[in-house]
Design a protein around this motif. Sequence first.
Motif, PDB file in Angstrom:
ATOM      1  N   PHE A 122       0.536  -1.251   0.169  1.00 20.37           N
ATOM      2  CA  PHE A 122      -0.112  -0.007   0.061  1.00 20.37           C
ATOM      3  C   PHE A 122       0.833   1.335  -0.018  1.00 20.37           C
ATOM      4  O   PHE A 122       0.355   2.561   0.212  1.00 20.37           O
ATOM      5  N   ARG A 123       2.091   1.202  -0.425  1.00 22.70           N
ATOM      6  CA  ARG A 123       3.192   2.240  -0.137  1.00 22.70           C
ATOM      7  C   ARG A 123       2.462   3.347  -1.544  1.00 22.70           C
ATOM      8  O   ARG A 123       2.999   4.556  -1.323  1.00 22.70           O
ATOM      9  N   SER A 124       1.983   2.684  -2.439  1.00 23.39           N
ATOM     10  CA  SER A 124       1.589   3.779  -3.543  1.00 23.39           C
ATOM     11  C   SER A 124       0.373   4.603  -2.921  1.00 23.39           C
ATOM     12  O   SER A 124       0.455   5.632  -3.504  1.00 23.39           O
ATOM     13  N   LEU A 125      -0.326   4.217  -2.030  1.00 27.55           N
ATOM     14  CA  LEU A 125      -1.401   5.122  -1.839  1.00 27.55           C
ATOM     15  C   LEU A 125      -0.889   6.283  -0.493  1.00 27.55           C
ATOM     16  O   LEU A 125      -1.096   7.355  -0.807  1.00 27.55           O
ATOM     17  N   SER A 126       0.306   5.743   0.172  1.00 25.23           N
ATOM     18  CA  SER A 126       0.912   6.818   0.953  1.00 25.23           C
ATOM     19  C   SER A 126       1.420   7.742   0.029  1.00 25.23           C
ATOM     20  O   SER A 126       1.592   8.798   0.229  1.00 25.23           O
ATOM     21  N   ASP A 176     -11.030  -1.420  11.779  1.00 29.16           N
ATOM     22  CA  ASP A 176     -10.016  -2.179  11.130  1.00 29.16           C
ATOM     23  C   ASP A 176      -9.242  -1.285   9.867  1.00 29.16           C
ATOM     24  O   ASP A 176      -9.763  -0.991   8.794  1.00 29.16           O
ATOM     25  N   THR A 177      -8.162  -0.984  10.330  1.00 30.04           N
ATOM     26  CA  THR A 177      -7.230  -0.120   9.256  1.00 30.04           C
ATOM     27  C   THR A 177      -6.857  -0.950   7.902  1.00 30.04           C
ATOM     28  O   THR A 177      -7.144  -0.396   6.974  1.00 30.04           O
ATOM     29  N   LEU A 178      -6.621  -2.198   8.343  1.00 27.51           N
ATOM     30  CA  LEU A 178      -6.238  -2.699   6.708  1.00 27.51           C
ATOM     31  C   LEU A 178      -7.631  -3.077   6.073  1.00 27.51           C
ATOM     32  O   LEU A 178      -7.469  -2.907   4.941  1.00 27.51           O
ATOM     33  N   HIS A 179      -8.672  -3.036   6.519  1.00 24.97           N
ATOM     34  CA  HIS A 179     -10.060  -3.247   5.982  1.00 24.97           C
ATOM     35  C   HIS A 179     -10.191  -1.752   5.162  1.00 24.97           C
ATOM     36  O   HIS A 179     -10.604  -1.896   4.071  1.00 24.97           O
ATOM     37  N   ARG A 180      -9.986  -0.709   5.965  1.00 19.46           N
ATOM     38  CA  ARG A 180     -10.207   0.589   5.270  1.00 19.46           C
ATOM     39  C   ARG A 180      -9.166   0.737   4.252  1.00 19.46           C
ATOM     40  O   ARG A 180      -9.517   1.432   2.954  1.00 19.46           O
ATOM     41  N   ILE A 181      -8.086   0.406   4.193  1.00 23.59           N
ATOM     42  CA  ILE A 181      -7.063   0.851   3.101  1.00 23.59           C
ATOM     43  C   ILE A 181      -7.318  -0.353   1.924  1.00 23.59           C
ATOM     44  O   ILE A 181      -7.151  -0.003   0.856  1.00 23.59           O
ATOM     45  N   GLU A 182      -7.526  -1.454   2.199  1.00 22.45           N
ATOM     46  CA  GLU A 182      -8.069  -2.354   0.894  1.00 22.45           C
ATOM     47  C   GLU A 182      -9.415  -1.883   0.297  1.00 22.45           C
ATOM     48  O   GLU A 182      -9.490  -2.092  -0.905  1.00 22.45           O
ATOM     49  N   CYS A 183     -10.329  -1.256   0.977  1.00 19.61           N
ATOM     50  CA  CYS A 183     -11.576  -0.742   0.456  1.00 19.61           C
ATOM     51  C   CYS A 183     -11.066   0.489  -0.397  1.00 19.61           C
ATOM     52  O   CYS A 183     -11.382   0.539  -1.634  1.00 19.61           O
ATOM     53  N   HIS A 185      -8.081   0.888  -1.853  1.00 25.18           N
ATOM     54  CA  HIS A 185      -7.614   0.416  -2.897  1.00 25.18           C
ATOM     55  C   HIS A 185      -8.320  -0.036  -3.919  1.00 25.18           C
ATOM     56  O   HIS A 185      -8.020   0.392  -5.098  1.00 25.18           O
ATOM     57  N   ALA A 186      -9.218  -0.735  -3.402  1.00 25.84           N
ATOM     58  CA  ALA A 186     -10.519  -1.432  -4.414  1.00 25.84           C
ATOM     59  C   ALA A 186     -11.074  -0.310  -5.186  1.00 25.84           C
ATOM     60  O   ALA A 186     -11.291  -0.356  -6.545  1.00 25.84           O
ATOM     61  N   SER A 187     -11.314   0.582  -4.246  1.00 31.84           N
ATOM     62  CA  SER A 187     -12.387   1.979  -5.083  1.00 31.84           C
ATOM     63  C   SER A 187     -11.363   2.493  -6.003  1.00 31.84           C
ATOM     64  O   SER A 187     -11.780   2.973  -7.074  1.00 31.84           O
ATOM     65  N   MET A 188     -10.163   2.773  -5.882  1.00 34.71           N
ATOM     66  CA  MET A 188      -9.201   3.478  -6.908  1.00 34.71           C
ATOM     67  C   MET A 188      -9.102   2.554  -7.761  1.00 34.71           C
ATOM     68  O   MET A 188      -8.754   3.339  -9.229  1.00 34.71           O
ATOM     69  N   GLN A 189      -8.675   1.312  -7.859  1.00 33.44           N
ATOM     70  CA  GLN A 189      -8.732   0.514  -8.838  1.00 33.44           C
ATOM     71  C   GLN A 189      -9.959   0.405  -9.806  1.00 33.44           C
ATOM     72  O   GLN A 189      -9.616   0.426 -10.987  1.00 33.44           O
TER      73      GLN A 189
END
Length: 194
Positions: A122-126, A176-183, A185-189
Amino acid sequence: MTVTIPLFPLNAVLFPGGVLPLRVFEPRYLDMVSDSLRNDTAIGVVLIKDGRETGQAPNTFNVGTLSTISYWNRRPDGLLGITLRGTQRFHITAQTVRPNQLILAEIEPLQNIAAITVPAEFRSLSDLLRKIMTQLEPPYCTIQAYYDDLEWVSARLCELLPLPLPLKQELLMSDDTLHRIECLHASMQQVETV
């Protein structure tokens, strides 16, 4: 432990650590801001579920963010400008509406989510957030940045990206921070494939 606070119902979602610049013009909210500044008390930012920001008190979601006023000024248009800084999530246990339509809520503060290091995937999101932040004006560009903290990165992306408000609210409510970042990431894809 419950606390009673005034609510500021908005069509926006604020996370702990974030900032929210606003123009204030309704008498009930001018009084609320004045009381907050005078007594150094918190204001609860909540997303509107049904209704409007002006007029009758709207129905809101039950989870919001405590905030403090970090800056205020008289704007060139004559309105009051304030910047709210999010501090902690809360859950509403009861609420009453005053005759002026200001909502007072009994709330239980929710524990802040612990910081965790941004995983490599998830470094690309950072990196994206860093680019966004360099293009923003105050107050966004003046807040302390924590680009290695997944909680901070995910919260800022939730606030800044043009996501549907119900999704932002769902992510605010999640512990759940991992759930948040996964959502995120999925939204951006999904956006990239459109």
